[in-house]
Design an enzyme around this catalytic site. Structure first.
Site, PDB file in Angstrom:
ATOM      1  N   THR A 188     -44.353  35.585  -6.907  1.00  0.00           N
ATOM      2  CA  THR A 188     -44.338  36.948  -6.377  1.00  0.00           C
ATOM      3  C   THR A 188     -45.602  37.292  -5.584  1.00  0.00           C
ATOM      4  OG1 THR A 188     -45.063  37.645  -8.577  1.00  0.00           O
ATOM      5  CG2 THR A 188     -42.717  37.890  -8.062  1.00  0.00           C
ATOM      6  N   GLY A 238     -35.797  43.724  -4.095  1.00  0.00           N
ATOM      7  CA  GLY A 238     -34.479  43.927  -3.513  1.00  0.00           C
ATOM      8  C   GLY A 238     -33.332  43.793  -4.471  1.00  0.00           C
ATOM      9  N   ARG A 262      16.876  57.944  21.512  1.00  0.00           N
ATOM     10  CA  ARG A 262      17.635  56.988  20.708  1.00  0.00           C
ATOM     11  C   ARG A 262      18.988  56.717  21.373  1.00  0.00           C
ATOM     12  NH1 ARG A 262      17.993  61.665  16.234  1.00  0.00           N
ATOM     13  NH2 ARG A 262      19.819  62.795  17.018  1.00  0.00           N
ATOM     14  N   ALA A 320     -36.503  37.539  -0.976  1.00  0.00           N
ATOM     15  CA  ALA A 320     -36.461  36.166  -0.463  1.00  0.00           C
ATOM     16  C   ALA A 320     -35.618  35.221  -1.308  1.00  0.00           C
ATOM     17  CB  ALA A 320     -37.883  35.607  -0.354  1.00  0.00           C
ATOM     18  N   GLY A 321     -35.316  35.581  -2.550  1.00  0.00           N
ATOM     19  CA  GLY A 321     -34.688  34.637  -3.461  1.00  0.00           C
ATOM     20  C   GLY A 321     -33.223  34.368  -3.168  1.00  0.00           C
ATOM     21  N   ARG A 345     -28.393  31.967 -10.196  1.00  0.00           N
ATOM     22  CA  ARG A 345     -27.463  32.326 -11.270  1.00  0.00           C
ATOM     23  C   ARG A 345     -26.261  33.132 -10.773  1.00  0.00           C
ATOM     24  NH1 ARG A 345     -31.238  35.203 -15.415  1.00  0.00           N
ATOM     25  NH2 ARG A 345     -29.229  35.706 -16.368  1.00  0.00           N
ATOM     26  N   ALA A 358       8.811  62.122   7.688  1.00  0.00           N
ATOM     27  CA  ALA A 358       8.684  60.855   6.965  1.00  0.00           C
ATOM     28  C   ALA A 358       8.986  59.673   7.873  1.00  0.00           C
ATOM     29  CB  ALA A 358       9.639  60.848   5.774  1.00  0.00           C
ATOM     30  N   LYS A 396      -6.003  56.743  10.175  1.00  0.00           N
ATOM     31  CA  LYS A 396      -7.166  56.004  10.657  1.00  0.00           C
ATOM     32  C   LYS A 396      -7.632  56.590  11.985  1.00  0.00           C
ATOM     33  CE  LYS A 396      -7.053  52.738  13.382  1.00  0.00           C
ATOM     34  NZ  LYS A 396      -7.391  52.509  14.850  1.00  0.00           N
ATOM     35  N   SER A 429      14.980  62.945  14.970  1.00  0.00           N
ATOM     36  CA  SER A 429      14.800  61.854  14.010  1.00  0.00           C
ATOM     37  C   SER A 429      15.282  60.539  14.598  1.00  0.00           C
ATOM     38  CB  SER A 429      15.569  62.147  12.721  1.00  0.00           C
ATOM     39  OG  SER A 429      15.042  63.283  12.082  1.00  0.00           O
TER      40      SER A 429
END
Length: 449
Positions: free
Chosen positions: A81, A104, A422, A10-11, A15, A362, A333, A405
């Site tokens: 507490t 926690g 191309r 809960a805190g 700090r 590449a 990905k 390429s």
């Protein structure tokens, strides 16, 4: 044995100097709260209750993302507490079994320690986790009466003799749930802070002729995080443990201090992890794979004999089969790289399937995003993708096919075909010389102005 967890979260964590709740600050890629829940989860609890407060909705979302069976209750006022634990009572109404109170912001409690506490319940009504502190400082002290725990005294309320004790309180408690809430109901706030201390239940238990005992653990397990400096120390402690464990399991780490692990990193024996590799959450590396220097891996699986890097990035959904190779400055990905396929240089493979034995030249890019939706690229087994090919998805290059390429491939390529996409090269005689002379003359003219 039935067990319930009560996790106090809960805190605010003043700090930490952050609006983010303290328990959501990350350690090894996961919020502190998740580390506490994982530790308690080793007990296979029947119920788990998380007590939230500051920015409760964020903490509750994190808890339920970890396990949607978790019950969350709110402590709207931070009054100590014991008051925090009391908020869990309605959620555990009718529960018969032991309750373990965890925190926690205390991520390193081990399953073995918690199991020892449950075992000690056979001898004591209330069991407290303690530790011998090298520097006791402001910890609460455990005052013993032979083998029994007589009292827990907070530092603020302790006299000099009590402060000289080095057996300290971690705050972790185990007791029968019904008895725990009965004791908490009797806790007062007549102390220096005017708070309801959970530690007072020991004295109340003794007054009822109930027994209290202590289980001890290494001080490092009880480390609580209250500041960014302590969080950094905890990260360093976690990394040291993870590296030592990996080496003990047979992982080859030539420069272990340079490798960063996540909380759930799994690496098989005889895998080689070169310097300056970073593992984000969700990575599995099988035995015999090699992760070369300066690579970053997240949410991916690397099979036996595969080689990654150097300077490679595997993002979530990357799946490398046996013997696959992903090399220098390659990003993968949400893509499968089948056995023996090679993607060695300066390439992006996203939302794709690269067949077994294929070679991707590449500078190749799978152009997977049209500005609204993602589309998939399929490269067949044994295909050869020429350097600097742009594969505009959705597109399929068949097995054994080739692309020239510099091609932009917008239509499917049948198996075994060669695709060229191309413009025809045209040479303009002497034009380069004339153009350069003109540009130099313009530059010289501007310099005289």
């Amino acid at each position: 044995m039935t067990t319930a967890l009560i996790v106090l979260a809960a805190g605010k964590g003043t700090r930490m100097n952050a609006d983010l709740p303290k328990v959501l600050h990350p350690l090894a890629g996961a919020p502190l709260l998740i580390h506490a829940l994982q530790a308690g989860g080793a007990l296979d609890p029947d119920r788990t209750v998380v007590v939230t407060g500051h920015r409760a909705e964020l903490v509750e979302a994190a808890a339920r993302a970890f396990d949607d069976r978790i019950t969350c209750v709110r402590q709207t006022e931070q009054r100590g507490t014991a008051h925090a634990v009391a908020q869990a009572a309605p959620a555990l109404e009718g529960f018969h079994g032991d309750a373990v109170v965890l925190y926690g912001d205390t991520p390193f409690i081990t399953a073995e320690t918690l199991e020892a506490m449950l075992a000690a319940r056979a001898r004591h009504d209330v069991v407290v986790l303690g530790f011998h502190a090298a520097v006791p400082g402001r910890y609460g002290r455990l005052v013993m009466d032979g083998d029994a725990l007589a009292a827990i005294v907070e530092y603020k309320d302790a006299d000099d003799a009590t402060r000289a004790i080095d057996l300290c309180n971690s705050g972790v408690v185990c007791a029968d749930a019904g008895m725990l809430f009965s004791l908490i109901a009797a806790v007062g706030c007549d102390n220096a802070a005017g708070e309801y201390y959970l530690t007072d239940i020991v004295g109340l238990a003794r007054a009822r002729d109930l027994s209290a005992g202590v289980v001890t653990c290494d001080e490092s397990e009880t480390l609580g995080i209250n500041s960014r400096a302590e969080l950094a120390q905890a990260e360093a402690q976690f990394q040291c443990r993870a590296r030592d464990a990996a080496i003990a399991d047979g992982v080859i780490l030539p420069a272990p201090d340079t490798v960063i692990f996540a909380h759930d990193t799994w690496i098989g024996a005889d895998a080689v992890i070169e310097p300056y590799v970073v593992f984000a959450p969700g990575v599995t590396v099988e035995s015999g794979a090699t992760i070369r220097a300066f690579s970053h891996l997240e949410g991916c699986h690397v099979s036996q004999g595969a080689v990654v890097g150097p300077y490679a990035r595997l993002r979530p959904g990357a799946e490398l089969a046996e013997g696959a190779r992903v090399g220098n400055f390659v990003e993968v990905k949400n893509a499968v790289i089948d056995a023996g396929a090679k993607v060695n240089h300066l390439t992006y493979i996203g939302d794709a399937h690269v067949g077994a034995g294929a070679n991707v030249g590449a500078g190749t890019v799978t152009c997977n995003y049209d500005g609204v939706n993602k589309h998939r690229t399929v490269i067949g087994a044994g295909a050869f993708i020429g350097s600097s090919t742009m594969l505009v998805a959705p597109v399929t290059v068949g097995a054994g096919a080739m692309t020239g390429s510099g091609s932009v491939i917008t239509r499917d390529v049948p198996p075994g075909d060669l695709a060229l996409g191309r413009a025809t090269q045209v040479n303009k005689a002497g034009l380069a010389t004339r153009l350069m002379e003109k540009l130099r003359a313009l530059k010289a003219a501007k310099a005289k102005v």
